[in-house]
Design a protein around this motif. Structure first.
Motif, PDB file in Angstrom:
ATOM      1  N   THR A 129       0.751  -1.512  -0.179  1.00  0.00           N
ATOM      2  CA  THR A 129      -0.083  -0.019  -0.109  1.00  0.00           C
ATOM      3  C   THR A 129       0.806   1.354  -0.033  1.00  0.00           C
ATOM      4  OG1 THR A 129      -0.172   0.176   2.375  1.00  0.00           O
ATOM      5  CG2 THR A 129      -1.825  -1.017   1.388  1.00  0.00           C
ATOM      6  N   ILE A 130       2.109   0.909  -0.336  1.00  0.00           N
ATOM      7  CA  ILE A 130       3.105   2.265  -0.200  1.00  0.00           C
ATOM      8  C   ILE A 130       3.882   2.191  -1.487  1.00  0.00           C
ATOM      9  CG2 ILE A 130       4.981   3.141   1.245  1.00  0.00           C
ATOM     10  CD1 ILE A 130       4.346   1.018   3.353  1.00  0.00           C
ATOM     11  N   PHE A 131       3.689   3.695  -1.913  1.00  0.00           N
ATOM     12  CA  PHE A 131       4.492   4.122  -3.153  1.00  0.00           C
ATOM     13  C   PHE A 131       6.057   4.199  -2.889  1.00  0.00           C
ATOM     14  CE2 PHE A 131       0.368   6.553  -3.751  1.00  0.00           C
ATOM     15  CZ  PHE A 131      -0.066   5.723  -4.853  1.00  0.00           C
ATOM     16  N   TRP A 196       1.599  11.820  -5.804  1.00  0.00           N
ATOM     17  CA  TRP A 196       1.955  10.532  -5.169  1.00  0.00           C
ATOM     18  C   TRP A 196       2.803  10.627  -3.781  1.00  0.00           C
ATOM     19  CZ3 TRP A 196       0.361   6.472  -8.280  1.00  0.00           C
ATOM     20  CH2 TRP A 196      -0.234   6.917  -9.739  1.00  0.00           C
ATOM     21  N   ASN A 197       2.812  11.787  -3.197  1.00  0.00           N
ATOM     22  CA  ASN A 197       3.748  11.827  -2.164  1.00  0.00           C
ATOM     23  C   ASN A 197       2.772  11.695  -0.842  1.00  0.00           C
ATOM     24  OD1 ASN A 197       6.079  12.143  -3.445  1.00  0.00           O
ATOM     25  ND2 ASN A 197       5.540  14.190  -3.761  1.00  0.00           N
ATOM     26  N   PHE A 198       2.198  10.794  -0.651  1.00  0.00           N
ATOM     27  CA  PHE A 198       1.272  10.262   0.637  1.00  0.00           C
ATOM     28  C   PHE A 198       1.292   8.888   0.706  1.00  0.00           C
ATOM     29  CE2 PHE A 198      -1.626   9.575  -2.857  1.00  0.00           C
ATOM     30  CZ  PHE A 198      -2.567   8.449  -2.102  1.00  0.00           C
ATOM     31  N   ALA A 199       0.760   8.437   1.923  1.00  0.00           N
ATOM     32  CA  ALA A 199       0.269   7.040   2.285  1.00  0.00           C
ATOM     33  C   ALA A 199      -0.581   7.109   3.213  1.00  0.00           C
ATOM     34  CB  ALA A 199       1.795   6.389   3.011  1.00  0.00           C
ATOM     35  N   LEU A 200      -1.454   5.926   3.146  1.00  0.00           N
ATOM     36  CA  LEU A 200      -2.519   5.591   4.113  1.00  0.00           C
ATOM     37  C   LEU A 200      -2.071   5.205   5.223  1.00  0.00           C
ATOM     38  CD1 LEU A 200      -5.255   3.984   1.596  1.00  0.00           C
ATOM     39  CD2 LEU A 200      -4.707   6.521   2.254  1.00  0.00           C
ATOM     40  N   GLY A 201      -2.603   5.422   6.555  1.00  0.00           N
ATOM     41  CA  GLY A 201      -2.084   5.177   7.856  1.00  0.00           C
ATOM     42  C   GLY A 201      -3.252   5.276   8.897  1.00  0.00           C
ATOM     43  N   VAL A 202      -2.969   5.096   9.961  1.00  0.00           N
ATOM     44  CA  VAL A 202      -3.937   5.105  11.354  1.00  0.00           C
ATOM     45  C   VAL A 202      -3.534   6.117  12.131  1.00  0.00           C
ATOM     46  CG1 VAL A 202      -4.989   3.765  13.063  1.00  0.00           C
ATOM     47  CG2 VAL A 202      -4.486   2.633  11.028  1.00  0.00           C
TER      48      VAL A 202
END
Length: 207
Positions: A129-131, A196-202
């Motif tokens: 899930t990480i670019f 594209w400079n983001f990531a999903l997280g909690v």
């Protein structure tokens, strides 16, 4: 620290390998083209070594840093060489338009790997899930799925050695939904986020 083998010599292998070396892990690189594996191991430094394609990997954790359609065939090809190993699938089976999965049923590449891997091997889904650029520069959460608590603990420890936060999402059947999250990240990059400079997280909230 962990002992890992990277099967593959592409960008994700290079990025994970560099983080692994920086985190004090032992790294081995395997590639179908031996010269590419050697060049990557040399570039990684930190004592990274090169293994022979198809031989028993030196690492306890084996990361298949391959395009999705090559993962199951390669695990099949390695066969009993992967006995007792923790196999980490990082692939995303995107369809041709990147708005869905290449497989139509509720499965995943990781689950398909589990059907062809030796019975003593464990399969974990992670990193999909990480670019790559975010993995290289940032500190994203790493979602992991697998049926073996021991295998997931080993992968989580490896993830922590990279300075990242592992988050267990459940059993291996959850790998299907992690692949769906991969599709969501691409959709966000092309639409709501717009880059594209983001990531999903909690993010956790008190009370």
């Amino acid at each position: 620290m962990s002992s890992i083998t990277l099967i593959g010599t592409g960008n994700m292998a290079r990025t994970i390998g560099a983080l692994a070396v920086a985190g004090g892990n032992t790294v081995e690189v395997m590639g179908r083209v031996q010269s590419k594996a050697y060049d990557l191991a040399k570039a990684l430094g930190g004592g990274a070594t090169t293994g022979r394609w198809g031989a028993v990997p030196a690492g306890d954790i084996v990361i298949t840093a391959l395009l999705y359609d090559g993962v199951v065939p390669v695990v099949t090809e390695y066969g009993d060489a992967l006995a007792g190993k923790v196999i980490v699938d990082i692939s995303n089976p995107f369809n041709a338009t990147f708005d869905g999965l290449a497989h139509s049923k509720e499965t995943s590449i990781a689950q398909e790997v589990a059907t062809v891997a030796p019975a003593s091997a464990s399969v974990v889904k992670a990193f999909n899930t990480i670019f790559r650029d975010v993995l290289e520069k940032g500190r994203p959460n790493v979602f992991i799925a697998g049926d073996s608590a021991q295998a997931k603990a080993g992968v989580a420890a490896f993830v922590e050695s990279l300075g990242l936060r592992p988050l267990d999402v459940g059993g291996l059947k959850m790998a299907h939904w992690l692949e769906g999250v991969g599709v969501v990240t691409v959709g966000l990059a092309g639409n709501g986020v717009g880059h594209w400079n983001f990531a999903l997280g909690v993010h956790e909230f008190a009370g």
